[in-house]
Design an enzyme around this catalytic site. Structure first.
Site, short mmCIF file in Angstrom:
data_model
loop_
_atom_site.label_atom_id
_atom_site.label_comp_id
_atom_site.label_asym_id
_atom_site.label_seq_id
_atom_site.Cartn_x
_atom_site.Cartn_y
_atom_site.Cartn_z
N LYS A 10 -47.47 66.73 -86.91
CA LYS A 10 -48.62 67.51 -87.29
C LYS A 10 -48.40 68.70 -86.30
O LYS A 10 -47.47 68.90 -85.30
CB LYS A 10 -49.85 66.91 -86.83
CG LYS A 10 -49.95 66.40 -85.16
CD LYS A 10 -50.13 67.52 -84.13
CE LYS A 10 -50.37 67.02 -82.71
NZ LYS A 10 -50.31 68.19 -81.68
N ASP A 141 -55.31 61.39 -80.88
CA ASP A 141 -54.72 62.22 -82.19
C ASP A 141 -54.82 61.09 -83.39
O ASP A 141 -54.51 61.41 -84.44
CB ASP A 141 -53.46 62.88 -81.89
CG ASP A 141 -53.35 64.15 -81.18
OD1 ASP A 141 -54.78 64.57 -80.91
OD2 ASP A 141 -52.73 64.73 -80.36
#
Length: 291
Positions: A10, A141
């Site tokens: 990401k 996350d």
């Protein structure tokens, strides 16, 4: 059935720290987008309860590996809620491409892919919402990777709103060091008072990362790398580092810069994607049913 599942990277397209909480955590606003690049995890279900990493990660004991922690967490949840499982163990191989301490979410992504993959292989039948609730106990996350859509995150990162940023091409470069997250968040000079803004307002403003100044100041490797990349494209730190990324209009433009980069530059070219490769993969494999 043995299957190889993607575990994507990401980027934090922007990251603003809006305050520090009494519990020591920081409130933030950030925009997550996945990359079509990352690790690959291969799972083979076992008839016993063994969880085996066939390709150990250097410097990480199996019991500390988020993959094993995620597998045990999923299994324990199913035990506690009397959910029957077709299998309860697995052999797991890791093709590791993402650097640790790079700000690309490698560990969190591995945990999320494990939850999604073993939910499938073990035929637990849990929803992504339940998996995300489990995942947040492993890392802030993890839920965005489980839910599988680019997102605007607030709070400590757990409040997610789906978003659809432009799917640009990126040159992601690694300076050859790892930056532990606490190193950045405990720095007294870290900016902690960015104004809280709406996603619409943030998308209209130039993107930035409040952690970047500290990373550049404390790690000269980051400073050198970012200074080089900024000569070619708008570039920023991702997360708390150490990786940086430059934004390009095409794969060819990004690749040309990487091909002609100095020898000390190590990186890859990837496209930002708003739907996680894990979810795309899952949508293409057959549904398993209990015999």
């Amino acid at each position: 059935m043995t299957l190889s599942w993607p575990s994507p990277a990401k980027l934090n397209l922007f990251l603003y720290i809006t305050g520090k909480r009494p519990d020591g955590y920081h409130n933030l606003q950030t925009l997550f987008q996945f990359l079509d690049y990352g690790d690959t995890l291969t799972f083979t279900p076992r008839n016993d309860t063994q969880l085996t990493i066939l390709t150990p990660v250097e410097g990480v004991a199996d019991e500390d590996n988020l993959i094993i922690k995620a597998a045990k967490l999923l299994r324990q949840y199913c035990y506690q809620h009397h959910i029957p499982l077709r299998y309860q163990g697995a052999d797991i191989s890791i093709d590791k491409k993402l650097p640790m301490g790079g700000g690309l979410g490698g560990g969190s992504s591995n945990a999320a892919t494990t939850l999604i993959a073993l939910n499938y292989h073990w035929q637990a039948g849990l929803s992504d919402e339940t998996l995300a609730t489990l995942g947040v106990t492993l890392g802030a996350d993890v839920p965005v990777f489980v839910k599988g859509h680019a997102a605007f995150a607030e709070g400590i990162g757990e409040i997610l709103t789906p978003a659809s940023p432009k799917e640009c091409w990126y040159l992601v470069a690694h300076p050859g060091i790892s930056i532990p997250t606490p190193t950045i968040f405990t720095d007294p000079e870290l900016k902690r008072n960015s104004p809280i803004r709406s996603l619409g307002a943030l998308l209209q403003a130039p993107f930035a990362n409040d952690c970047e100044m500290i990373a550049r100041k404390r790690f000269r490797e980051v400073e050198y790398l970012l200074s080089w990349l900024l000569e070619y494209a708008p570039s920023r730190l991702t997360g708390t580092g150490a990786c940086v990324f430059g934004e390009f209009e095409s794969q060819e433009a990004a690749s040309e810069v990487l091909i002609n980069a100095p020898e000390w530059v190590h990186g890859f070219v990837a496209q930002g994607v708003n739907i996680s490769p894990v979810h795309l993969f899952r949508s293409r494999i057959p549904v398993l049913l209990h015999p």
